[in-house]
Design a protein around this motif. Sequence first.
Motif, mmCIF file in Angstrom:
data_model
loop_
_atom_site.group_PDB
_atom_site.id
_atom_site.type_symbol
_atom_site.label_atom_id
_atom_site.label_comp_id
_atom_site.label_asym_id
_atom_site.label_seq_id
_atom_site.Cartn_x
_atom_site.Cartn_y
_atom_site.Cartn_z
ATOM 1 N N ASP A 71 0.824 -1.210 0.000
ATOM 2 C CA ASP A 71 0.000 0.000 0.000
ATOM 3 C C ASP A 71 0.855 1.255 0.000
ATOM 4 O O ASP A 71 0.402 2.328 -0.419
ATOM 5 N N ASP A 72 2.106 1.141 0.445
ATOM 6 C CA ASP A 72 3.002 2.301 0.502
ATOM 7 C C ASP A 72 3.767 2.523 -0.805
ATOM 8 O O ASP A 72 4.451 3.542 -0.945
ATOM 9 N N ILE A 73 3.694 1.582 -1.717
ATOM 10 C CA ILE A 73 4.423 1.706 -2.979
ATOM 11 C C ILE A 73 3.768 2.763 -3.861
ATOM 12 O O ILE A 73 2.552 2.750 -4.081
ATOM 13 N N VAL A 74 4.573 3.670 -4.370
ATOM 14 C CA VAL A 74 4.094 4.645 -5.348
ATOM 15 C C VAL A 74 4.453 4.097 -6.726
ATOM 16 O O VAL A 74 5.606 4.143 -7.157
ATOM 17 N N PHE A 75 3.480 3.532 -7.400
ATOM 18 C CA PHE A 75 3.732 2.899 -8.695
ATOM 19 C C PHE A 75 3.942 3.948 -9.780
ATOM 20 O O PHE A 75 3.211 4.934 -9.867
ATOM 21 N N GLU A 76 4.942 3.695 -10.590
ATOM 22 C CA GLU A 76 5.248 4.590 -11.707
ATOM 23 C C GLU A 76 4.153 4.483 -12.760
ATOM 24 O O GLU A 76 3.794 3.384 -13.188
ATOM 25 N N ALA A 77 3.637 5.623 -13.188
ATOM 26 C CA ALA A 77 2.504 5.619 -14.124
ATOM 27 C C ALA A 77 2.926 5.314 -15.557
ATOM 28 O O ALA A 77 2.110 4.878 -16.375
ATOM 29 N N ILE A 78 4.182 5.525 -15.883
ATOM 30 C CA ILE A 78 4.667 5.295 -17.244
ATOM 31 C C ILE A 78 4.877 3.800 -17.482
ATOM 32 O O ILE A 78 5.411 3.097 -16.625
ATOM 33 N N ILE A 79 4.453 3.308 -18.632
ATOM 34 C CA ILE A 79 4.683 1.909 -19.007
ATOM 35 C C ILE A 79 5.995 1.829 -19.779
ATOM 36 O O ILE A 79 6.101 2.328 -20.899
ATOM 37 N N PRO A 230 16.847 5.911 -15.472
ATOM 38 C CA PRO A 230 15.847 6.947 -15.735
ATOM 39 C C PRO A 230 15.001 6.578 -16.948
ATOM 40 O O PRO A 230 15.507 6.035 -17.929
ATOM 41 N N VAL A 231 13.726 6.867 -16.883
ATOM 42 C CA VAL A 231 12.813 6.410 -17.931
ATOM 43 C C VAL A 231 13.193 6.974 -19.296
ATOM 44 O O VAL A 231 12.988 6.321 -20.331
ATOM 45 N N GLU A 232 13.789 8.166 -19.323
ATOM 46 C CA GLU A 232 14.128 8.774 -20.619
ATOM 47 C C GLU A 232 15.274 8.047 -21.317
ATOM 48 O O GLU A 232 15.489 8.237 -22.511
ATOM 49 N N THR A 233 15.996 7.214 -20.590
ATOM 50 C CA THR A 233 17.105 6.468 -21.205
ATOM 51 C C THR A 233 16.682 5.078 -21.671
ATOM 52 O O THR A 233 17.480 4.377 -22.282
ATOM 53 N N MET A 234 15.444 4.684 -21.400
ATOM 54 C CA MET A 234 14.985 3.345 -21.767
ATOM 55 C C MET A 234 14.837 3.223 -23.272
ATOM 56 O O MET A 234 14.355 4.146 -23.948
ATOM 57 N N ARG A 235 15.263 2.064 -23.812
ATOM 58 C CA ARG A 235 15.129 1.806 -25.246
ATOM 59 C C ARG A 235 14.436 0.469 -25.466
ATOM 60 O O ARG A 235 14.781 -0.525 -24.823
ATOM 61 N N PRO A 236 13.457 0.408 -26.370
ATOM 62 C CA PRO A 236 12.809 -0.868 -26.668
ATOM 63 C C PRO A 236 13.829 -1.895 -27.158
ATOM 64 O O PRO A 236 14.751 -1.570 -27.914
ATOM 65 N N GLY A 237 13.680 -3.129 -26.703
ATOM 66 C CA GLY A 237 14.557 -4.193 -27.157
ATOM 67 C C GLY A 237 15.857 -4.323 -26.400
ATOM 68 O O GLY A 237 16.675 -5.185 -26.719
ATOM 69 N N VAL A 238 16.053 -3.486 -25.381
ATOM 70 C CA VAL A 238 17.284 -3.524 -24.590
ATOM 71 C C VAL A 238 16.941 -3.965 -23.168
ATOM 72 O O VAL A 238 16.117 -3.319 -22.510
ATOM 73 N N PRO A 239 17.534 -5.024 -22.644
ATOM 74 C CA PRO A 239 17.237 -5.454 -21.270
ATOM 75 C C PRO A 239 17.553 -4.359 -20.269
ATOM 76 O O PRO A 239 18.522 -3.609 -20.421
ATOM 77 N N ALA A 240 16.738 -4.268 -19.230
ATOM 78 C CA ALA A 240 16.913 -3.240 -18.208
ATOM 79 C C ALA A 240 16.404 -3.780 -16.875
ATOM 80 O O ALA A 240 15.755 -4.824 -16.819
ATOM 81 N N MET A 241 16.689 -3.047 -15.819
ATOM 82 C CA MET A 241 16.277 -3.425 -14.477
ATOM 83 C C MET A 241 14.923 -2.808 -14.147
ATOM 84 O O MET A 241 14.640 -1.670 -14.526
ATOM 85 N N PHE A 242 14.095 -3.580 -13.429
ATOM 86 C CA PHE A 242 12.785 -3.108 -12.986
ATOM 87 C C PHE A 242 12.609 -3.444 -11.516
ATOM 88 O O PHE A 242 13.049 -4.497 -11.055
ATOM 89 N N CYS A 243 11.970 -2.538 -10.786
ATOM 90 C CA CYS A 243 11.649 -2.758 -9.379
ATOM 91 C C CYS A 243 10.138 -2.836 -9.203
ATOM 92 O O CYS A 243 9.378 -2.660 -10.159
ATOM 93 N N VAL A 244 9.723 -3.083 -7.975
ATOM 94 C CA VAL A 244 8.293 -3.159 -7.694
ATOM 95 C C VAL A 244 7.597 -1.866 -8.104
ATOM 96 O O VAL A 244 6.454 -1.885 -8.567
ATOM 97 N N GLU A 245 8.298 -0.737 -7.948
ATOM 98 C CA GLU A 245 7.700 0.549 -8.341
ATOM 99 C C GLU A 245 7.325 0.606 -9.812
ATOM 100 O O GLU A 245 6.448 1.382 -10.206
ATOM 101 N N GLY A 247 5.763 -1.667 -11.288
ATOM 102 C CA GLY A 247 4.835 -2.794 -11.329
ATOM 103 C C GLY A 247 3.875 -2.762 -12.504
ATOM 104 O O GLY A 247 3.527 -3.815 -13.062
ATOM 105 N N PHE A 248 3.423 -1.575 -12.911
ATOM 106 C CA PHE A 248 2.505 -1.495 -14.052
ATOM 107 C C PHE A 248 3.196 -1.969 -15.334
ATOM 108 O O PHE A 248 2.581 -2.633 -16.178
#
Length: 372
Positions: A71-79, A230-245, A247-248
Amino acid sequence: MPIAMPSSMRSRSGCASAATASKWRREERGRRSRTPAVWKENGKALPRGSNPKKPSGKSMQTNIPAAASLDDIVFEAIIRPVTDELDGIARKLPLSGERDAAYAGFVSERFLISAAAGRALGFAEETERFLALAETSAKPQVVACLDMLTALTVLNSACVIALAIMPPQNGEDMLAREFIAESVDSKLRESGDPAMVEAAALAFDIGPLPIAIGERQCRTFMLASAEPAPVETMRPGVPAMFCVEQGFSLVAFMQDLPEVAALVERAALQLDDADRIACRIADGDHGHEALDRLERAHQGAMLLTTADLARACIYADLVEAGAAAKDRALALAPRLAKARLQSIVAFAALTGGVIGELANAARAAALSVQGR
């Protein structure tokens, strides 16, 4: 799961299908889940052979804000786009030019093994973190988030299996790969599953390092756990790290799983290419450079086939008609040139079965909540 998997989910007795996330966490108190058994300081795995003081609860420093429950997790709205590590391997194959040259070029690619190992550690930690949060969360909320747990275990497993496939090119690669291999071996031995222990040992070829590594490099080697970029550095097709935040993004990933039958068919075509190249090697009188290109092309085709078969096996128990694709993948595996590559596929199949059990348990938990 190779690194991060609730021990209670490893049972094949059928009791897992009725478990909720809270129960899974309670059972973990007596049996640690499969995170690497290493002490950490400042978020880094300590060098092998070190003898640190046992860390306190504050010794692990991360940029992830503390939370008492889901309940305390602030989920990131960006997919964010989610790419598993095995898909990342396949995407390194050049798509232009002659096919055999592309296979040879694939082997020459620089695989970022330490980065992949860091993600394996990171996903293991996030799986543990989810379970800790689940223990203090309301059951309906836990059930609503169980796809996130499944996604984290899938991504962790893909990282681990990819590390068995990626060809190491220097001492740092070998140390990172050995570190993960030893962690996997240790956790599987704790689980008491001899089939997975044997498959993992063969897959990683656990034994003396084939690359000469200096004593100082061994002594000072550290492996950092990955953190989300940072979300602005994410590229499709490139593996990256994800946390519970994120979650979406993890839930969206679970709703768009790969076509496992297509992966197996692509692997079959690559196997045919590998057989053709092997015949050219055996039949021709090649010069040194031409022979080197053919041998690299054969190796590339075999590694790509292994990645596709292993990826199909990881996802097969999560999709409809996946059982038939998994059977075909296992039937193709004996055509792989090395026993180690065959063992990687076998290990992926066993791992996929555990992931399937986790997903089934999540569905059963969801139905129990809906039936109230």
